[in-house]
Structures are given as C-alpha cells and as structure tokens.
Design an enzyme around this catalytic site. Sequence first.
Site, PDB file in Angstrom:
ATOM      1  N   CYS A  56       0.835  -1.208   0.000  1.00  0.00           N
ATOM      2  CA  CYS A  56       0.000   0.000   0.000  1.00  0.00           C
ATOM      3  C   CYS A  56       0.869   1.257   0.000  1.00  0.00           C
ATOM      4  O   CYS A  56       1.552   1.553   0.994  1.00  0.00           O
ATOM      5  CB  CYS A  56      -0.934  -0.028   1.206  1.00  0.00           C
ATOM      6  SG  CYS A  56      -1.721   1.540   1.586  1.00  0.00           S
ATOM      7  N   CYS A  59      -0.018   3.867   2.676  1.00  0.00           N
ATOM      8  CA  CYS A  59       0.424   3.383   3.995  1.00  0.00           C
ATOM      9  C   CYS A  59       1.887   3.760   4.237  1.00  0.00           C
ATOM     10  O   CYS A  59       2.262   4.212   5.326  1.00  0.00           O
ATOM     11  CB  CYS A  59       0.270   1.867   4.091  1.00  0.00           C
ATOM     12  SG  CYS A  59      -1.398   1.239   3.877  1.00  0.00           S
TER      13      CYS A  59
END
Length: 389
Positions: A56, A59
Amino acid sequence: MLKWIVFLGLFPVLLMAQNEPEKHQIKFFEGSWQEALEAAKKSDKLIFVDAYTTWCGPCKKMEKEIFTDKKVADYYNYKFINVRMDMERGEGLAFAQKYLVRVYPNFLFIDADGVVMHRRAGSMDAASFVGLGSLALNPQYRLAGMREQYEEGERALDFLTALIKMSYDAYDNSHKPIVEEYLRLQKDWETPQHRQFVMDYLDNIDSPAYDYLVENKEAFIEQFGELNVNQKIRTIILGSASSTNDLSMIERLEQELVRAFPKGGQKVADRYKKDYFRKAKDGEAFAKSAIAYYDLYMQEASPTDLNNDAWYFYELVDNPKQLKKAIQWTEQSIDMDPKYYNYDTLAFLLAKVGKKRKAIKTAEKAIELAKAENEDYRATEALLQELNQ
C-alpha cells in the site's frame, strides 16, 4: 597534548550530532494483540491500530511522513497504545476479518474490550491525523458515540449527514441503512442538495434513490456532467453485482445496464458476465459467454483482450471446438500486435489441441521475440523442451 588533538578531532563529529534534528516517531507496541488489550486496560487508554499492507503506497507515505511528525508522534505516544498490524500476515489476517478492514490505510481506535470506538480509512496530513485522534477521544462525537445516539432515535438531518460522512469514511458499510433513513426523511427530492447527497453517498441498487437517479438522469447530468453521472450509475450497478455470487444478480445487472444505458449497456453487461464466469473458474460458462461476446464485438476488441481471454481458455477450457476459437483470437491478436506474449499464448493453445509441429514453430518464434523484447521466456522454453521430447 595528545588528548587535546583527539578531542579536537572529535569536535566536528560532536558538533554534527548537536545539529542533527531530533527524530520523532510514533512508538508502536511490541507484543501480541491480546497483550495490547491488556496494556490498554491497565493504562485506561484506547488502542490506535494502523492497519496496513506492505504493497500500500499511501500506507508507506503515512509511515514515512506523518508518523514521524513531532506533533503527531507526541500526541499519539501520550494518548494511545499504538499498534501496527499487517493485514495480510500473522494476527492481521484474523483482525482484518473481524473488523472488516477492506481498504488501506485503515485507522481504528479500539477500547480494552476490543470494541471499535472510532475509525477512518485513507491517508491524511499531520493536522488532520491529530484531529482524528482527538475525535476518537470524544465520547459524544466519535463514531461509536454518534451511532449510539442514532440508535436512541436522533434523526436531525445535520446529525444524520455528519454520521453518514463519518460512517462512509470508515469503509465498513455501516453507512448504508443510515443513508436510506436520511432519504426516507427527505420531503423534497427535487433539489440540488438532494442530488448532491445521492452522488456522494448512494451505492445501493435496491434503494428508491437509485431509481430516482436513473429516472431523472438528465437533471443529474445538468448538475454534475454526463461523465460523472454515468460513472456513478455504473459503479452502483457493478458494485452491487460484485458483492454477491448469486447468478440472478448478474441477470439483474444486465437489465439495469440496458435500462440506464440503452446504447452501450448491453456490451458492458456481456463483458461483465464473461469476466464473472472467468473469475469463478467456471470454464464451460466462461467459454460460452466469451465466444458470444467476441461474436458480437470482435471489431472493437483489442489485441490485449483477445490474448488474455485466449490464455484463460488454455487454463479453463478443454472443448476442442471452443479452443479453436481461442486460437483464432490469438492469431488475430498477432495480426494486430505481433509481440512475444501473443505468440506465447498461441504456442500453448496449439500444444493443448495436439498441433505439435505448429506449436514448436510458434514457441521458437515467441522465444526469438522475447529475446529481442527482453521478456522472460522461461515458461515458453519449458514448453518447447517438452514438445521436442
């Protein structure tokens, strides 16, 4: 004299150390989830959970830029027990299933009993992230408190609007019944504000507001533009179909696409059915739907689509007549784009139907192209060795 030389030699290093900026970082708990719950109980704090995955991008950005912000680090380290958990490994697998974590990054604030007090998905800046933590500590305005007020009967429209936005941002599907309640309480649907609400939050094909959207499509187009309205309708229809394995829902999808898009809806529905059966690994249904699709839309097919579906025939289909169709698609993809991966698919299909000599020649051509295109051709080489044996 020597000690002063040594000291003077170290002086630049000491000066550099003094000039280095102090590093800040959210300190994450080291231990199991159960141990984190116990620590939260002892400290009378909420647990902040950074639910992430290794792939991600947002993230990683949050970890690098936001979790290292001084105000963020100071606030979260003081107020919460902080936990980072990979949703695809270890305890994260069960955590993601229990707390319905489907998008990343996902930030949850959980009490010592394991109950979610507040949550939100998506990246944000440092100030917003501190604000998120502050909201999570407010019993009245955090998500759990707002939902409790809703259950007790609070129905003020501004309250519902705030709760819907908060629930929508949580990405746990809890917003859907509240959206329907809000719509039920509306006396006048023919307003720009109501249409904006529908565009922002409607995602339920069974809602009366969906029928209103389709039946009043021109009014929505006038306000939001044709591209945005068409995308909204497609998202609602396809999203409803993708959330179920019920074949009757696929049939309804076709009806709704044709209803909303009389000119192009049938093609979208036919493509979706083809891809649905492929993903379900139903070789027979996939073959029938794919052949029907390309019989109708071959002139509009791209070489990539033809090659991809031909490869899925190699994986899922055993009927020789149907495989012959896939061979024709691959040959057409080669005519349109004579690249390695198209020849590679054709070689495997020819081998599957027993045309060994043609398969060998095609595999050799594929390898020749792969070398020129700097592609990995190990699978093709393995096929060629097997055929030559």
